[in-house]
Design a protein around this motif. Structure first.
Motif, PDB file in Angstrom:
ATOM      1  N   THR A   1       9.193  64.202   5.756  1.00  0.00           N
ATOM      2  CA  THR A   1       9.663  64.316   7.121  1.00  0.00           C
ATOM      3  C   THR A   1      10.696  64.934   7.701  1.00  0.00           C
ATOM      4  N   ALA A   2      10.650  63.998   8.603  1.00  0.00           N
ATOM      5  CA  ALA A   2      11.551  64.371  10.443  1.00  0.00           C
ATOM      6  C   ALA A   2      11.898  63.635  10.028  1.00  0.00           C
ATOM      7  N   GLY A   3      13.529  63.813  11.316  1.00  0.00           N
ATOM      8  CA  GLY A   3      14.670  63.027  11.812  1.00  0.00           C
ATOM      9  C   GLY A   3      14.946  63.457  12.947  1.00  0.00           C
ATOM     10  N   PHE A   4      14.907  61.584  13.401  1.00  0.00           N
ATOM     11  CA  PHE A   4      15.046  62.484  14.752  1.00  0.00           C
ATOM     12  C   PHE A   4      15.905  60.978  15.778  1.00  0.00           C
ATOM     13  N   LYS A   5      17.088  61.525  16.650  1.00  0.00           N
ATOM     14  CA  LYS A   5      18.183  60.508  16.675  1.00  0.00           C
ATOM     15  C   LYS A   5      17.653  60.353  18.521  1.00  0.00           C
ATOM     16  N   VAL A   6      17.410  59.639  19.424  1.00  0.00           N
ATOM     17  CA  VAL A   6      17.213  59.526  20.828  1.00  0.00           C
ATOM     18  C   VAL A   6      17.922  58.724  21.429  1.00  0.00           C
TER      19      VAL A   6
ATOM     20  N   VAL B   1      11.023  56.715  32.490  1.00  0.00           N
ATOM     21  CA  VAL B   1      12.482  57.629  31.999  1.00  0.00           C
ATOM     22  C   VAL B   1      12.240  58.327  31.156  1.00  0.00           C
ATOM     23  N   THR B   2      13.387  58.671  30.741  1.00  0.00           N
ATOM     24  CA  THR B   2      13.731  60.600  30.759  1.00  0.00           C
ATOM     25  C   THR B   2      14.542  59.763  29.662  1.00  0.00           C
ATOM     26  N   LEU B   3      14.937  59.763  28.179  1.00  0.00           N
ATOM     27  CA  LEU B   3      15.386  60.150  26.835  1.00  0.00           C
ATOM     28  C   LEU B   3      16.189  61.899  26.582  1.00  0.00           C
ATOM     29  N   ASP B   4      17.088  61.485  25.616  1.00  0.00           N
ATOM     30  CA  ASP B   4      17.778  62.648  25.203  1.00  0.00           C
ATOM     31  C   ASP B   4      17.220  62.791  23.135  1.00  0.00           C
ATOM     32  N   ALA B   5      16.593  63.855  22.770  1.00  0.00           N
ATOM     33  CA  ALA B   5      16.214  63.987  21.155  1.00  0.00           C
ATOM     34  C   ALA B   5      16.743  64.899  20.678  1.00  0.00           C
ATOM     35  N   THR B   6      17.202  64.302  19.467  1.00  0.00           N
ATOM     36  CA  THR B   6      17.692  65.400  18.929  1.00  0.00           C
ATOM     37  C   THR B   6      16.761  65.732  17.853  1.00  0.00           C
ATOM     38  N   LEU B   7      15.966  66.032  16.979  1.00  0.00           N
ATOM     39  CA  LEU B   7      16.044  67.019  15.965  1.00  0.00           C
ATOM     40  C   LEU B   7      16.751  67.126  14.648  1.00  0.00           C
TER      41      LEU B   7
ATOM     42  N   ALA C   1      17.472  74.420  20.769  1.00  0.00           N
ATOM     43  CA  ALA C   1      17.083  74.949  19.380  1.00  0.00           C
ATOM     44  C   ALA C   1      16.055  73.719  18.889  1.00  0.00           C
ATOM     45  N   ASN C   2      16.951  72.296  18.499  1.00  0.00           N
ATOM     46  CA  ASN C   2      16.889  70.766  18.166  1.00  0.00           C
ATOM     47  C   ASN C   2      17.219  69.329  19.347  1.00  0.00           C
ATOM     48  N   LYS C   3      17.351  70.677  20.542  1.00  0.00           N
ATOM     49  CA  LYS C   3      17.078  69.636  21.192  1.00  0.00           C
ATOM     50  C   LYS C   3      15.922  69.343  22.621  1.00  0.00           C
ATOM     51  N   TYR C   4      15.609  67.708  23.109  1.00  0.00           N
ATOM     52  CA  TYR C   4      14.434  67.779  23.593  1.00  0.00           C
ATOM     53  C   TYR C   4      14.918  66.863  24.538  1.00  0.00           C
ATOM     54  N   LYS C   5      14.502  67.513  26.077  1.00  0.00           N
ATOM     55  CA  LYS C   5      13.515  66.140  27.198  1.00  0.00           C
ATOM     56  C   LYS C   5      12.224  65.293  26.916  1.00  0.00           C
ATOM     57  N   VAL C   6      13.230  63.873  26.749  1.00  0.00           N
ATOM     58  CA  VAL C   6      11.224  63.641  25.882  1.00  0.00           C
ATOM     59  C   VAL C   6      11.362  62.395  27.666  1.00  0.00           C
ATOM     60  N   SER C   7       9.939  62.179  28.693  1.00  0.00           N
ATOM     61  CA  SER C   7       9.918  62.050  29.486  1.00  0.00           C
ATOM     62  C   SER C   7       8.857  60.992  29.200  1.00  0.00           C
ATOM     63  N   GLY C   8       8.625  60.021  29.782  1.00  0.00           N
ATOM     64  CA  GLY C   8       7.551  59.173  29.481  1.00  0.00           C
ATOM     65  C   GLY C   8       6.739  57.458  29.896  1.00  0.00           C
ATOM     66  N   ASN C   9       6.379  56.972  29.547  1.00  0.00           N
ATOM     67  CA  ASN C   9       6.650  55.406  30.528  1.00  0.00           C
ATOM     68  C   ASN C   9       7.116  54.104  29.905  1.00  0.00           C
ATOM     69  N   LEU C  10       8.059  53.656  29.788  1.00  0.00           N
ATOM     70  CA  LEU C  10       8.778  52.233  29.360  1.00  0.00           C
ATOM     71  C   LEU C  10       8.550  51.630  29.720  1.00  0.00           C
ATOM     72  N   THR C  11       7.881  50.527  29.343  1.00  0.00           N
ATOM     73  CA  THR C  11       6.956  49.169  29.347  1.00  0.00           C
ATOM     74  C   THR C  11       7.195  47.949  28.914  1.00  0.00           C
ATOM     75  N   PHE C  12       8.314  46.840  29.419  1.00  0.00           N
ATOM     76  CA  PHE C  12       8.958  45.947  29.134  1.00  0.00           C
ATOM     77  C   PHE C  12       8.815  44.708  30.096  1.00  0.00           C
ATOM     78  N   HIS C  13       8.522  43.461  29.875  1.00  0.00           N
ATOM     79  CA  HIS C  13       9.349  42.238  30.757  1.00  0.00           C
ATOM     80  C   HIS C  13       8.033  42.461  32.068  1.00  0.00           C
ATOM     81  N   GLY C  14       7.186  42.788  31.892  1.00  0.00           N
ATOM     82  CA  GLY C  14       6.326  43.108  33.135  1.00  0.00           C
ATOM     83  C   GLY C  14       6.451  44.235  33.208  1.00  0.00           C
ATOM     84  N   VAL C  15       6.955  45.541  33.396  1.00  0.00           N
ATOM     85  CA  VAL C  15       7.256  46.544  34.559  1.00  0.00           C
ATOM     86  C   VAL C  15       6.602  47.537  33.536  1.00  0.00           C
TER      87      VAL C  15
END
Length: 193
Positions: free
Chosen positions: A153-158, A134-140, A116-130
């Motif tokens: 206003t929406a609140g998320f915990k990731v 990554v896949t993150l867990d998000a809660t609305l 109901a309020n849980k998500y898997k957020v996949s994407g590309n993380l860039t830092f330190h030149g790389v």
């Protein structure tokens, strides 16, 4: 002729009814948000850090955010662990190397609603030149109207976990000194534009 006008009217109504919904853009309210990380020191205690300066936005046409695109950018030079000496070390060549790599960024490639309020957020993380996927867990945590600004206003915990080695980060420090796994965490309020 009358039938033709009726058909045109029906077709026009159908086209209007199926007009795509405009995307909504939600911007992070950084005064009520925190972008942080946790690493274990000597395998016995957690050290927390965060980035003071970051921007993030969500673009979505659905009210449940199931088609969201998430973008984030952070100024790595704003890293803080509440210890000036350690912060300077983190900014140097042993770790973030901010002179070469001043930005950290994330852009989602897919958002999957898993409850109901849980998500898997996949994407590309860039830092330190790389750049790594990554896949993150998000809660609305909810959507409300801010009584001060009168804006939605929406609140998320990731949360999520990455490995230092994947980003060639702090490679001269073994796991016994600094945990290979780094926990990412964010508590963020997004305001609808």
């Amino acid at each position: 002729m009358k039938k033709i006008f009726v058909l045109i009217a029906i077709a026009s109504t159908a086209l209007f009814a199926f007009k795509p919904v405009a995307d909504s853009v939600w911007e992070a309210d950084t005064a009520h948000s925190k972008l942080g990380f946790v690493v274990t020191h000597l395998m016995i205690t957690d050290v927390e850090g965060s980035f003071k300066n970051f921007q993030s936005k969500i673009t979505s046409s659905k009210p449940d955010f199931s088609d969201a695109v998430v973008e984030l950018s952070a100024d790595v030079n704003s890293v803080t662990t509440d210890n000036d000496k350690r912060d300077e070390h983190l900014k140097g060549a042993d770790f973030f190397d901010v002179a070469k790599f001043p930005k950290l960024s994330f852009k989602s490639t897919a958002v999957k609603k898993v409850a109901a309020n849980k998500y898997k957020v996949s994407g590309n993380l860039t830092f330190h030149g790389v750049t790594k996927p990554v896949t993150l867990d998000a809660t609305l945590r909810g959507v409300t109207t801010n009584p001060m600004s009168k804006k939605a206003t929406a609140g998320f915990k990731v949360t999520g976990t990455i490995k230092r080695a994947d980003f060639a980060f702090g490679t001269k420090y073994p796991n016994a000194m600094l945990s290979e796994e780094v926990t990412l965490n964010a508590n963020t309020e997004f305001v609808k534009n």
